[in-house]
Design a protein around this motif. Sequence first.
Motif, PDB file in Angstrom:
ATOM      1  N   CYS A 121      -6.647   2.570   0.869  1.00  0.00           N
ATOM      2  CA  CYS A 121      -6.002   3.800  -0.011  1.00  0.00           C
ATOM      3  C   CYS A 121      -4.396   3.183  -0.141  1.00  0.00           C
ATOM      4  N   LYS A 122      -3.884   3.576  -1.244  1.00  0.00           N
ATOM      5  CA  LYS A 122      -2.695   3.173  -1.758  1.00  0.00           C
ATOM      6  C   LYS A 122      -1.765   4.863  -1.751  1.00  0.00           C
ATOM      7  N   TYR A 123      -0.563   4.796  -1.653  1.00  0.00           N
ATOM      8  CA  TYR A 123       0.166   6.013  -1.361  1.00  0.00           C
ATOM      9  C   TYR A 123       1.361   6.092  -2.203  1.00  0.00           C
TER      10      TYR A 123
ATOM     11  N   ASP B 252       2.989   1.459  -3.870  1.00  0.00           N
ATOM     12  CA  ASP B 252       2.262   1.086  -5.028  1.00  0.00           C
ATOM     13  C   ASP B 252       2.973   1.898  -6.255  1.00  0.00           C
TER      14      ASP B 252
ATOM     15  N   ASP C  63       0.798  -1.289  -0.058  1.00  0.00           N
ATOM     16  CA  ASP C  63      -0.012  -0.024   0.000  1.00  0.00           C
ATOM     17  C   ASP C  63       0.980   1.278  -0.157  1.00  0.00           C
ATOM     18  N   TYR C  64       1.892   1.244   0.516  1.00  0.00           N
ATOM     19  CA  TYR C  64       2.731   2.661   0.821  1.00  0.00           C
ATOM     20  C   TYR C  64       3.863   2.678  -0.629  1.00  0.00           C
TER      21      TYR C  64
ATOM     22  N   TYR D 161       0.194   6.874   7.229  1.00  0.00           N
ATOM     23  CA  TYR D 161       1.326   6.663   6.031  1.00  0.00           C
ATOM     24  C   TYR D 161       2.581   7.935   6.276  1.00  0.00           C
TER      25      TYR D 161
ATOM     26  N   THR E  53       0.336   3.955  -8.292  1.00  0.00           N
ATOM     27  CA  THR E  53       0.189   5.235  -7.598  1.00  0.00           C
ATOM     28  C   THR E  53       1.456   6.279  -7.942  1.00  0.00           C
TER      29      THR E  53
END
Length: 187
Positions: A171-173, A44, A41-42, A137, A47
Amino acid sequence: MNNKGFMMAEVIVVSAIVMLTIVGLYQSYNKIYSIYNTRIDYYDSTTLYRLGYYRDILIENNKLYTIITDYKGKVQEIYSANNKNNFSLPEAEISPYDTDTVFLVPTQCKINNNKYECKISGKELSNEEINQTFKDYLSYLSTSTIFASNQLLVLERCTTREDNKKNIDDCKYAYIEIFDGSEGIDE
């Protein structure tokens, strides 16, 4: 001689050892799997590419310098599909992803061992206007990364719920460092 009692005790002891081993393996696997999902997720890549696209649009439209000079020293949302604060995309470049939000995040910098190092300040994490996953995040970045710039451009890309609203729990960041030319200058 009757060995039924000994056999029952042996079954219980072996079963307990097997169960403890399985529970221990599950706990180890669960911890590794949780860390893996956090990293996914962090960091990605989709993204990150989208954030690079937004940065390029800001540069092409001469908005990046304006945003940096209007910078207020706190986390600020600079683009959202629903709220076009500082820039809007040209008609041909409007994204179907209406859950993307681009933030400008400040860092606190100092010179340490002749190296210019920046970290995200703790006061930014107490901002009530941002959602908890974004705070998590920023907290993760503040403890895991040292930056070389005074600002970060951060993209939050969330999934959409059934009611077509942003799901802030999934969510992805990604982040990109933004250099304004004042890095390394002792203030």
